[in-house]
Write a protein that holds these residues in place. Structure first.
Motif, PDB file in Angstrom:
ATOM      1  N   MET A   1       0.574  -1.001   0.106  1.00  0.00           N
ATOM      2  CA  MET A   1       0.281   0.029  -0.243  1.00  0.00           C
ATOM      3  C   MET A   1       0.591   0.763   0.033  1.00  0.00           C
ATOM      4  SD  MET A   1      -3.245  -1.035  -0.164  1.00  0.00           S
ATOM      5  CE  MET A   1      -4.300   0.131   0.302  1.00  0.00           C
ATOM      6  N   ALA A   2       0.284   2.071   0.086  1.00  0.00           N
ATOM      7  CA  ALA A   2       1.008   3.272  -0.058  1.00  0.00           C
ATOM      8  C   ALA A   2       1.741   4.672   1.266  1.00  0.00           C
ATOM      9  CB  ALA A   2      -0.302   4.811  -0.039  1.00  0.00           C
ATOM     10  N   ILE A   3       3.162   4.438   0.965  1.00  0.00           N
ATOM     11  CA  ILE A   3       3.749   5.946   1.646  1.00  0.00           C
ATOM     12  C   ILE A   3       3.391   6.644   1.624  1.00  0.00           C
ATOM     13  CG2 ILE A   3       5.966   5.704   3.372  1.00  0.00           C
ATOM     14  CD1 ILE A   3       6.143   3.039   2.729  1.00  0.00           C
ATOM     15  N   TYR A   4       2.879   7.840   2.300  1.00  0.00           N
ATOM     16  CA  TYR A   4       3.034   9.161   2.333  1.00  0.00           C
ATOM     17  C   TYR A   4       4.325  10.158   3.321  1.00  0.00           C
ATOM     18  CZ  TYR A   4      -0.122   8.957  -1.522  1.00  0.00           C
ATOM     19  OH  TYR A   4      -0.844   9.300  -2.572  1.00  0.00           O
ATOM     20  N   PHE A   5       5.107  10.619   2.816  1.00  0.00           N
ATOM     21  CA  PHE A   5       5.775  11.743   3.847  1.00  0.00           C
ATOM     22  C   PHE A   5       5.383  12.870   4.186  1.00  0.00           C
ATOM     23  CE2 PHE A   5       7.885   8.668   1.927  1.00  0.00           C
ATOM     24  CZ  PHE A   5       8.513   7.055   2.772  1.00  0.00           C
ATOM     25  N   ILE A   6       5.423  13.460   4.799  1.00  0.00           N
ATOM     26  CA  ILE A   6       5.101  15.319   4.537  1.00  0.00           C
ATOM     27  C   ILE A   6       6.338  15.815   5.852  1.00  0.00           C
ATOM     28  CG2 ILE A   6       3.732  16.919   5.898  1.00  0.00           C
ATOM     29  CD1 ILE A   6       1.512  15.157   4.739  1.00  0.00           C
ATOM     30  N   ARG A   7       6.272  16.662   5.141  1.00  0.00           N
ATOM     31  CA  ARG A   7       7.705  17.604   6.080  1.00  0.00           C
ATOM     32  C   ARG A   7       6.715  18.771   7.379  1.00  0.00           C
ATOM     33  NH1 ARG A   7      11.333  23.345   4.542  1.00  0.00           N
ATOM     34  NH2 ARG A   7      12.190  23.484   6.292  1.00  0.00           N
ATOM     35  N   HIS A   8       6.899  18.806   8.376  1.00  0.00           N
ATOM     36  CA  HIS A   8       5.589  19.881   9.513  1.00  0.00           C
ATOM     37  C   HIS A   8       5.638  21.448   8.805  1.00  0.00           C
ATOM     38  CE1 HIS A   8       9.577  22.292  10.066  1.00  0.00           C
ATOM     39  NE2 HIS A   8      10.659  21.519  10.419  1.00  0.00           N
ATOM     40  N   GLY A   9       4.958  21.809   9.153  1.00  0.00           N
ATOM     41  CA  GLY A   9       4.375  22.831   8.555  1.00  0.00           C
ATOM     42  C   GLY A   9       5.210  23.634   8.767  1.00  0.00           C
ATOM     43  N   GLU A  10       5.439  25.505   8.841  1.00  0.00           N
ATOM     44  CA  GLU A  10       6.421  26.083   8.958  1.00  0.00           C
ATOM     45  C   GLU A  10       6.778  26.179  11.092  1.00  0.00           C
ATOM     46  OE1 GLU A  10       7.405  30.695   6.872  1.00  0.00           O
ATOM     47  OE2 GLU A  10       5.442  31.095   8.878  1.00  0.00           O
ATOM     48  N   SER A  11       7.778  26.689  10.849  1.00  0.00           N
ATOM     49  CA  SER A  11       7.914  26.849  11.965  1.00  0.00           C
ATOM     50  C   SER A  11       8.119  27.935  12.398  1.00  0.00           C
ATOM     51  CB  SER A  11       9.124  25.371  12.748  1.00  0.00           C
ATOM     52  OG  SER A  11      10.491  25.799  12.623  1.00  0.00           O
ATOM     53  N   LEU A  12       8.610  28.495  13.936  1.00  0.00           N
ATOM     54  CA  LEU A  12       8.714  29.699  14.116  1.00  0.00           C
ATOM     55  C   LEU A  12      10.403  29.577  13.955  1.00  0.00           C
ATOM     56  CD1 LEU A  12       8.546  32.552  15.504  1.00  0.00           C
ATOM     57  CD2 LEU A  12       9.076  30.905  17.503  1.00  0.00           C
ATOM     58  N   ALA A  13      10.848  29.392  14.205  1.00  0.00           N
ATOM     59  CA  ALA A  13      12.327  28.509  13.928  1.00  0.00           C
ATOM     60  C   ALA A  13      12.433  28.909  12.380  1.00  0.00           C
ATOM     61  CB  ALA A  13      13.184  27.562  13.922  1.00  0.00           C
ATOM     62  N   ASN A  14      11.487  28.000  11.122  1.00  0.00           N
ATOM     63  CA  ASN A  14      11.820  28.857  10.074  1.00  0.00           C
ATOM     64  C   ASN A  14      11.375  29.848   9.556  1.00  0.00           C
ATOM     65  OD1 ASN A  14       9.586  25.778   9.325  1.00  0.00           O
ATOM     66  ND2 ASN A  14      12.320  25.852   9.122  1.00  0.00           N
ATOM     67  N   GLU A  15      10.275  30.176  10.409  1.00  0.00           N
ATOM     68  CA  GLU A  15       9.932  32.135  10.320  1.00  0.00           C
ATOM     69  C   GLU A  15      11.007  33.074  10.147  1.00  0.00           C
ATOM     70  OE1 GLU A  15       6.242  34.141  11.196  1.00  0.00           O
ATOM     71  OE2 GLU A  15       7.115  33.841  12.999  1.00  0.00           O
ATOM     72  N   ARG A  16      11.175  32.482  11.604  1.00  0.00           N
ATOM     73  CA  ARG A  16      12.988  33.324  12.348  1.00  0.00           C
ATOM     74  C   ARG A  16      14.427  33.661  11.090  1.00  0.00           C
ATOM     75  NH1 ARG A  16      11.793  35.244  17.480  1.00  0.00           N
ATOM     76  NH2 ARG A  16      13.836  36.291  17.430  1.00  0.00           N
ATOM     77  N   ASN A  17      14.160  32.350  10.507  1.00  0.00           N
ATOM     78  CA  ASN A  17      15.784  32.016   9.443  1.00  0.00           C
ATOM     79  C   ASN A  17      16.342  31.173  10.698  1.00  0.00           C
ATOM     80  OD1 ASN A  17      16.998  31.863   7.034  1.00  0.00           O
ATOM     81  ND2 ASN A  17      17.978  33.770   8.100  1.00  0.00           N
ATOM     82  N   LEU A  18      16.209  30.959  11.583  1.00  0.00           N
ATOM     83  CA  LEU A  18      17.436  29.392  12.380  1.00  0.00           C
ATOM     84  C   LEU A  18      17.213  28.157  12.435  1.00  0.00           C
ATOM     85  CD1 LEU A  18      15.742  31.704  16.121  1.00  0.00           C
ATOM     86  CD2 LEU A  18      17.542  32.322  14.222  1.00  0.00           C
ATOM     87  N   PHE A  19      18.247  27.671  12.682  1.00  0.00           N
ATOM     88  CA  PHE A  19      18.424  26.297  12.765  1.00  0.00           C
ATOM     89  C   PHE A  19      17.890  25.541  13.720  1.00  0.00           C
ATOM     90  CE2 PHE A  19      21.909  26.962   9.746  1.00  0.00           C
ATOM     91  CZ  PHE A  19      21.631  26.352   8.858  1.00  0.00           C
ATOM     92  N   ALA A  20      16.899  24.742  13.880  1.00  0.00           N
ATOM     93  CA  ALA A  20      16.245  24.106  14.816  1.00  0.00           C
ATOM     94  C   ALA A  20      16.761  23.230  15.271  1.00  0.00           C
ATOM     95  CB  ALA A  20      14.777  24.525  14.639  1.00  0.00           C
ATOM     96  N   GLY A  21      16.795  22.249  14.598  1.00  0.00           N
ATOM     97  CA  GLY A  21      17.626  21.180  14.692  1.00  0.00           C
ATOM     98  C   GLY A  21      16.338  20.236  15.516  1.00  0.00           C
ATOM     99  N   ARG A  22      17.162  20.218  16.898  1.00  0.00           N
ATOM    100  CA  ARG A  22      16.156  19.150  17.269  1.00  0.00           C
ATOM    101  C   ARG A  22      15.714  19.654  19.036  1.00  0.00           C
ATOM    102  NH1 ARG A  22      20.181  13.178  17.308  1.00  0.00           N
ATOM    103  NH2 ARG A  22      20.158  12.656  15.521  1.00  0.00           N
ATOM    104  N   GLN A  23      16.093  20.750  18.778  1.00  0.00           N
ATOM    105  CA  GLN A  23      15.028  22.222  19.283  1.00  0.00           C
ATOM    106  C   GLN A  23      13.360  22.218  19.252  1.00  0.00           C
ATOM    107  OE1 GLN A  23      16.650  25.844  19.427  1.00  0.00           O
ATOM    108  NE2 GLN A  23      18.357  25.442  21.052  1.00  0.00           N
ATOM    109  N   ASN A  24      12.702  22.390  20.352  1.00  0.00           N
ATOM    110  CA  ASN A  24      11.079  22.557  19.993  1.00  0.00           C
ATOM    111  C   ASN A  24      11.074  23.478  19.491  1.00  0.00           C
ATOM    112  OD1 ASN A  24       9.145  20.285  20.147  1.00  0.00           O
ATOM    113  ND2 ASN A  24       9.703  19.976  22.195  1.00  0.00           N
ATOM    114  N   THR A  25      10.327  23.955  18.210  1.00  0.00           N
ATOM    115  CA  THR A  25       9.795  25.023  18.341  1.00  0.00           C
ATOM    116  C   THR A  25       8.250  25.276  17.613  1.00  0.00           C
ATOM    117  OG1 THR A  25      10.647  27.141  16.172  1.00  0.00           O
ATOM    118  CG2 THR A  25      11.296  24.978  15.861  1.00  0.00           C
ATOM    119  N   PRO A  26       6.964  25.830  17.790  1.00  0.00           N
ATOM    120  CA  PRO A  26       5.724  25.720  17.220  1.00  0.00           C
ATOM    121  C   PRO A  26       5.699  25.936  15.942  1.00  0.00           C
ATOM    122  CG  PRO A  26       6.291  27.790  19.038  1.00  0.00           C
ATOM    123  CD  PRO A  26       7.853  27.133  18.943  1.00  0.00           C
ATOM    124  N   LEU A  27       4.610  26.070  15.953  1.00  0.00           N
ATOM    125  CA  LEU A  27       4.085  25.289  14.184  1.00  0.00           C
ATOM    126  C   LEU A  27       3.219  27.255  14.277  1.00  0.00           C
ATOM    127  CD1 LEU A  27       2.096  22.925  12.958  1.00  0.00           C
ATOM    128  CD2 LEU A  27       4.367  23.490  12.292  1.00  0.00           C
TER     129      LEU A  27
END
Length: 538
Positions: A1-27
């Motif tokens: 059957m099917a396997i689908y992959f999704i990268r998470h939605g934009e996070s605060l680190a994405n918006e702030r242009n920061l490397f998040a890595g394994r830090q928690n950062t909200p959507l």
């Protein structure tokens, strides 16, 4: 059957242009809407997932939860796995992405992040990341798919990229940054296509990275070349052509810049304006005094320069230079609503210049066609198609920056007097250079003194500096372009000199910021020691 992959939605680190890595950062708000759109797309495909495999980080779990709620699959089994966590970026975690690129350079940045032998200092090596993702696919996902179960995987950029390499059968030595967008549902066939298509577009994306790293020097160089070209060929640019090119190129830059603007960030405009209100008020007072009292055109033009609102690229500069971002957005939006009115009124003070009507037309044309409409279009796209907007903003934002390169060259070419004597022999040259240098330097000195007096937090202080020292010079160019032919060469020399000085000052500003950041980054890298060489994954 099917396997689908999704990268998470934009996070605060994405918006702030920061490397998040394994830090928690909200959507972010955009990230939440991207997750809802992803859920609608998955529902439209008609796949009923039996299992959702998700990273333990909140931004991935929240994205998965929204998607599951959207597609209405109540009995889905959720599997949270540490094997799906984002890559550990070591000393680069929580650092500004653009400043890291500018500090280490394009080649080193590519080696750290996009080489099959790369390893960020103190972080996870590429082979370690590749092997854990490959093992998870072969030992966990593939058996479930063969057993007839449909699986959704919600993870992170580098994890999804590793899945793409595994699914496409691409050797690790052929890996390039795949530019996986946030929240786009990707079947295995989609991953294969992306992995193979990226090889064909790698040169374009590499060019974009270089543009981001070298943008200030490219813009400053183009501005200088524009002046030299006009002095060599002496070809005047018709006002209509000037306005058309100015609006077109600036609209491109504005559109991509405003794609990154989170509309929620403008809440509290009054608070954003109050942060630097004394400094803004002093600048406006000085500008109005020059406009009202100056006996000549140069004083009038410099007075109008001081009345300019911040450039619309200031939020982007905040992201590139590790500012607070939200302060920059609020100050830019608030001042852009108020100061153009003051500038417009100043043009109607007793100094009636020939060509003023044309200047006002150019001013309003730039304000509407190159700023308001592209900004509105960008925000509409963010609202209606958040996944597409996020992809353009993340992977193609350099196009908006690069538009400033030909724009700077064209503006200085058009505003340099075609009929003037050679610049070195012009009697007003030294005075113009001195005045422009004094104004640009004065704005910076006043900004630095103000933020130190107010003892503002470092990132807020940087935003105040950016917004106060980076006026929307293209509005001023529109005015000068309309008045230009009606004033003496001594006055019109102000335009190309100011343009060159403005872009050169941006280059110097960035050089100072990058130098300070580089010192801190090198100290952090020295603490963890040099990255050990690693062998490519098999």
């Amino acid at each position: 059957m099917a396997i689908y992959f999704i990268r998470h939605g934009e996070s605060l680190a994405n918006e702030r242009n920061l490397f998040a890595g394994r830090q928690n950062t909200p959507l972010t708000d955009l990230g939440v809407r991207q997750a809802h759109q992803a859920g609608r797309r998955v529902a439209a495909i008609g796949v009923r997932f039996d299992e959702v495999h998700v990273s333990p980080l909140d931004r991935a779990k929240d994205t998965a939860r929204i998607i599951v709620e959207r597609i209405g699959t109540p009995r889905v089994t959720t599997v949270e796995s540490a094997e799906l966590v984002e890559r550990d970026f070591g000393v680069f975690t929580a650092q500004n992405k653009s400043l890291v690129k500018k500090s280490v350079g394009f080649r080193a940045y590519t080696e750290y992040f996009h080489s099959c032998t790369g390893c960020p200092p103190g972080g996870e090596s590429w082979p370690e990341m590749y092997e854990r993702v490959r093992d998870y696919y072969e030992a966990v996902l593939l058996p479930r798919s063969r057993a007839g179960r449909s699986v959704l995987v919600v993870a992170h950029k580098y994890v999804v990229e590793m899945f793409a390499l595994v699914v496409a059968g691409i050797r690790p030595t052929e890996y390039r940054d795949l530019k996986i967008p946030n929240a786009r549902p990707l079947a295995e066939a989609d991953l294969r296509w992306i992995a193979r298509a990226t090889a064909r577009s790698a040169a374009v994306h590499d060019f974009g990275e270089i543009v981001e790293i070298r943008l200030p020097v490219l813009v400053a160089g183009a501005a200088a070349l524009g002046v030299l070209a006009q002095l060599a060929v002496r070809v005047p640019v018709p006002p209509q052509a000037f306005s058309a090119v100015l609006v077109s190129l600036l609209a491109i830059s504005t559109f991509f810049g405003m794609l990154r603007l989170h509309s929620g960030a403008v809440r509290g405009l009054g608070r954003g304006l109050r942060v630097a209100l004394p400094l803004t008020a002093a600048r406006v007072a000085a500008g109005l005094a020059l406009v009202s009292l100056s006996p000549g055109t140069p004083g009038l033009l410099l007075g109008l320069f001081l009345l300019l609102p911040p450039a619309l690229i200031t939020p982007t500069l905040s992201l590139l230079w590790d500012g607070d971002y939200f302060t920059s957005v609020r100050q830019t939006v608030a001042a852009s609503l108020v100061l153009p009115v003051a500038l417009l009124l100043a043009l109607w003070l007793p100094h009636r210049l020939a060509g003023l009507d044309s200047a006002l037309t150019g001013y309003l044309g730039v304000l509407a066609g190159a700023m308001a409409l592209p900004a509105l279009a960008a925000q509409v796209l963010r609202r209606r198609n958040p996944i597409r907007a996020g992809s353009l903003s993340t992977n193609w934002n350099w196009v908006g920056g690069f538009a400033l390169v030909p724009l700077a060259g064209f503006v200085t070419f058009a505003l340099t007097p075609a009929g003037a004597d050679h610049a070195g022999a012009h009697p007003g040259l030294v005075a113009c250079v001195a005045v422009v240098a004094a104004v640009l330097l004065g704005l910076r000195i006043a900004s630095v003194a103000f933020v130190r007096w107010r003892k503002l937090p470092a990132r807020v202080a940087r935003d105040v500096f950016i917004t106060q020292s980076t006026p929307n010079v293209f509005l001023w160019f529109a005015v000068v372009g309309g008045v230009g032919s009606a004033v003496a060469d001594a006055a019109t020399l102000l335009a190309p000199i100011t343009a060159c000085g403005f872009f050169a000052a941006m280059f110097v500003d960035e050089a100072v910021i990058v130098r300070r950041f580089t010192r801190r980054l090198r100290a952090a890298m020295a603490d963890v020691g040099p990255a050990a060489p690693v062998a490519a994954a098999g």
